[in-house]
Design an enzyme around this catalytic site. Structure first.
Site, PDB file in Angstrom:
ATOM      1  N   GLU A 310      32.666  39.019  55.308  1.00 34.10           N
ATOM      2  CA  GLU A 310      32.745  38.687  53.738  1.00 34.10           C
ATOM      3  C   GLU A 310      33.292  39.377  52.875  1.00 34.10           C
ATOM      4  OE1 GLU A 310      28.962  41.078  53.467  1.00 34.10           O
ATOM      5  OE2 GLU A 310      27.428  39.282  53.622  1.00 34.10           O
ATOM      6  N   ASP A 384      19.948  39.668  58.462  1.00 32.92           N
ATOM      7  CA  ASP A 384      20.858  41.202  57.281  1.00 32.92           C
ATOM      8  C   ASP A 384      19.868  41.454  56.466  1.00 32.92           C
ATOM      9  OD1 ASP A 384      22.551  42.545  55.649  1.00 32.92           O
ATOM     10  OD2 ASP A 384      22.520  40.727  54.059  1.00 32.92           O
ATOM     11  N   GLU A 412      17.338  46.361  49.526  1.00 34.44           N
ATOM     12  CA  GLU A 412      17.683  45.186  49.402  1.00 34.44           C
ATOM     13  C   GLU A 412      16.791  43.997  49.284  1.00 34.44           C
ATOM     14  OE1 GLU A 412      21.558  43.990  51.452  1.00 34.44           O
ATOM     15  OE2 GLU A 412      21.869  42.422  49.544  1.00 34.44           O
TER      16      GLU A 412
END
Ligand code: GCW
Length: 724
Positions: A310, A384, A412
């Site tokens: 990322e 993820d 998240e």
């Protein structure tokens, strides 16, 4: 007079409000109201002797003084020598350092089993007197034992004939804070960072110590202070002084400080031209940097690194491998005993392979090429932190390398702090998964605790959900996930239910009805969230960037692997990602029995169905209904279950203090409305492919698909932002 009364009322109102604002977490130490139990406890612990002198033992004394005072409603004398209290029932705690009472008890053999951090708690007769003994090899074990003993009192357990022997199954039990130096927290939903970098090192608010207490109480022994999307500035002397001040506060509680190392730091703060791991100048720079860090923080834990992922810099920029990168840092740390936690969370949209396969492809060939002080840190699943993922195929696949677990405690992808989702069942689902790496029984937990492949270096990390909110985690129930992570890190054989039970009793009360109802809510809650977000193995359907709310339509943009359509692959015929042998063959990364199970459309557990298979809308499910019907019913089941959670919580009004009751009630309202948002948006979206009617037992959507697609959320907390 009236004015005075008003003031008085105001003061007492505030005092009550303060007392139950969630700050005290599970360490509330409220008076025990059951009179019989209280008598028992007072009788068993009428004085306390903590043998020995150290900051850690002082912390143990302080905790006992505060906790027993609260729980037993009176000051319990802390005595210095046993004679002074010989008539009393005594709690004795300490190590078997020569000369003390504990040393005279012949516990040496039993203490072999408890290692450096564990302890035993035993009811014993000493000189004809009943004693509770907390013994350990090291002071930190004594402190852990004290917290365990207090937990027994807090949860109203009998303490008449105690015989507890325990040691952590995993050596490094770490919280990863994704906290930026500017005070923001990536994927944090509880305010700003706990670390007030600006005022450090001079100002050390009591909260830092309370953070350490909370962690020590559940056995967490490490904290990575900074975000994995790292800022090299955290390695400058100015910031090392600040980190050192935190380390000083945490040290008595057995908590070591770690930092994230930005791979390009030699360029950014070292004025070097390169960060190539094989360049001798770079190696020398990191060595010097490590030496410097240890001058500030003598017990520094080591580095956590996100590289070539990322957009983070890494060794591959120089044509080097992850092992080259990790070993560079490992060599710098090893003279000081530090470790490197090198993340396997790597994927690249330029690589033309299923994202779920990339970490394995990258890391498996490197097995055996890491230094002995390197751990490879693997997320629980291959994508993820989704509401549900199968376990990561790297577990069991790198026998020569210690692999550590990375869980996400912060929610998240689970509705942020306002959704009540108890994560222990998720953690357990992964830990209990059988990799079959060495035949049946090769559970992920055994990879992590080192027992499967004989590793001494073991670790587990949880991405923290803490922040500056008064209640630490953004909501009371989010606290349970911090708690559960710590308890499982210490002992992964504990059940999710047992941990919930402890937490409820300590956080709310021992009221049996409350314990039962809240436990049912918590135990169901993870499955409920999966249902209203991503049933049947769907994943990565959330809105772009901030990840708040549904976005199954997300497509285009900078990277295909950051879109939803990449993952669900819906078309007029079918939905789901074909990862079977006829598709990306991600199943091939698992050991044969698992690969066969996941790879077969018929045998694949339905909870993973659309993770591994592209399945026709009218495919017959085990229930006899079609996939489409089951999908819709899953979404509806999730919404209905949140309503049931609400009703159950409301039946507890009056059994919980008003402040926490009301907040939880309000958050459940948010959760219910957002569950409907997820259901309606996803069903309407998938209906454009299936072209089938919504089953009649599913509530009709409240808005059109166009409406849901047009919803824009601004200023969502925790959103990733440039860090430099
Ligand atoms: O889950 C994703 C998050 C990023 C995070 C990344 C990672 C810290 O959306 O915010 O970055 O994973 O784990 O590195």
């Amino acid at each position: 007079m009236r004015f005075q009364l008003a003031i008085l009322l105001l003061i007492s109102f505030n005092a009550n409000a303060q007392a139950e604002d969630g700050y005290d977490l599970w360490l509330r130490y409220q008076p025990i109201s059951d009179q019989a139990l209280l008598r028992d406890y007072r009788d068993a612990v009428s004085a306390v002797l903590v043998e020995g002198q150290s900051a850690t033992l002082s912390a143990a004394r302080e905790e006992l003084r505060m906790a027993l005072g609260g729980l037993l409603g009176r000051d319990v004398p802390l005595v210095e020598v046993v004679e002074a209290a010989v008539k009393d029932r005594l709690l004795v705690a300490g190590t078997s350092a020569p000369g003390g009472l504990i040393a005279s008890l012949n516990l040496a053999n039993d203490l072999k089993a408890v290692g450096e951090e564990g302890f035993l708690i035993r009811s014993m007769k000493i000189g004809g007197k009943r004693r509770v003994v907390i013994a350990a090899n090291k002071d930190i074990g004594v402190l852990h034992g004290v917290f365990q003993f207090l937990r027994l009192l807090q949860t109203h357990q009998p303490i008449g004939s105690l015989s507890i022997v325990t040691a952590p199954r995993i050596r490094h039990r770490v919280l990863d804070h994704w906290d930026n130096l500017d005070g923001t927290v990536e994927r944090g939903y509880a305010g700003f960072s706990l670390w007030d970098w600006h005022k450090l090192p001079d100002y050390l608010p009591p909260r830092y110590k309370d953070y350490a207490r909370a962690n020590a109480s559940i056995g967490i022994n490490g904290t990575v202070l900074t975000n994995v999307n790292a800022n090299a500035v955290s390695l400058t002397p100015e910031y090392l002084k600040k980190a050192a001040a935190l380390a000083e506060v945490f040290r008595p509680y057995g908590i070591r400080v770690y930092l994230t190392a930005r791979f390009s730091a030699p360029i950014e703060i070292g004025n070097l031209k390169t960060a190539d791991p094989l360049d001798p100048g770079v190696a020398a720079w990191w060595k010097e940097k490590a030496d410097e860090i240890y001058r500030y923080i003598p017990d520094f834990g080591g580095f956590l690194v996100k590289a070539n992922s990322e957009g983070q810099p890494g060794p591959q920029q120089y044509g080097r491998s992850h092992a080259d990168g990790a070993n560079l840092l490992a060599d710098a740390l090893s003279p000081h005993g530090g470790i490197v936690m090198w993340r396997a969370f790597v994927y690249d949209d330029k690589v033309p392979d299923d994202r779920a396969k990339q970490a394995y492809n990258e890391f498996k060939p490197l097995d055996g090429s890491f230094r002995p002080n390197v751990l490879v840190q693997v997320k629980n699943g291959p994508i993820d932190f989704q509401p549900r993922e199968p376990f990561h195929p790297l577990f069991g696949a790198m026998p020569a390398t210690p692999l550590m677990m990375e869980f996400q405690i912060t929610q998240e992808y689970l509705g942020f702090a306002t959704h009540l989702v108890y994560l222990a069942p998720l953690f357990k689902e992964t830990l209990d998964s059988d990799t079959f790496a060495k035949g049946p029984g090769s559970r992920v937990a055994r990879v992590i605790d080192g027992s499967l492949h004989g590793h001494q270096l073991t670790a587990i990390a949880g991405v923290a959900n803490t922040g500056s909110d008064r209640n630490w985690c953004g909501s009371v129930f989010a606290q349970s996930n911090w708690y559960a992570f710590g308890r499982l890190a210490w002992d992964h054989t504990l059940s999710a239910e047992a941990i919930a039970g402890e937490w409820i009793r300590m956080t709310f009360s021992n009221d049996p009805l409350l314990v039962e109802k809240v436990s049912s809510i918590m135990m169901a809650s993870r499955e409920v969230a999966v249902d209203y977000m991503t049933p049947l193995g769907l994943h990565h359907l959330m809105a772009r960037d901030h990840h708040y709310g549904p976005g199954p339509w997300v497509s285009g943009g900078p990277r295909a692997d950051w879109t939803s359509v990449y993952y669900h692959r819906a078309d007029s015929n079918a939905v789901g990602f074909d990862r079977s042998a006829s598709g990306s063959n991600a199943v091939g990364q698992y050991f044969p029995p698992v690969a066969q199970l996941f790879g077969s459309l018929e045998k694949c557990p339905e909870k993973y169905l659309l993770w591994f298979h592209h399945v026709k809308w009218d495919h017959r499910m085990q229930s006899g209904r079609t996939l489409w019907e089951e999908l819709c019913r899953g979404y509806q089941r999730g919404v209905s279950a949140v309503r049931a959670m609400q009703a159950s919580w409301r039946s507890l009004r009056g059994r919980v203090d008003a402040e926490r009751y009301e907040q939880i009630d309000a958050f459940l309202r948010i959760q219910e409305s957002e569950a409907r948002w997820w259901r309606d948006a996803c069903i309407l979206y998938f209906q454009t492919f299936s072209k089938k009617d919504i089953p009649k037992e599913v509530d009709p959507p409240s808005e059109t698909l166009d409406y849901f697609r047009s919803v824009v959320k601004r200023y969502v907390p925790g959103t990733a932002r440039p860090i430099r």
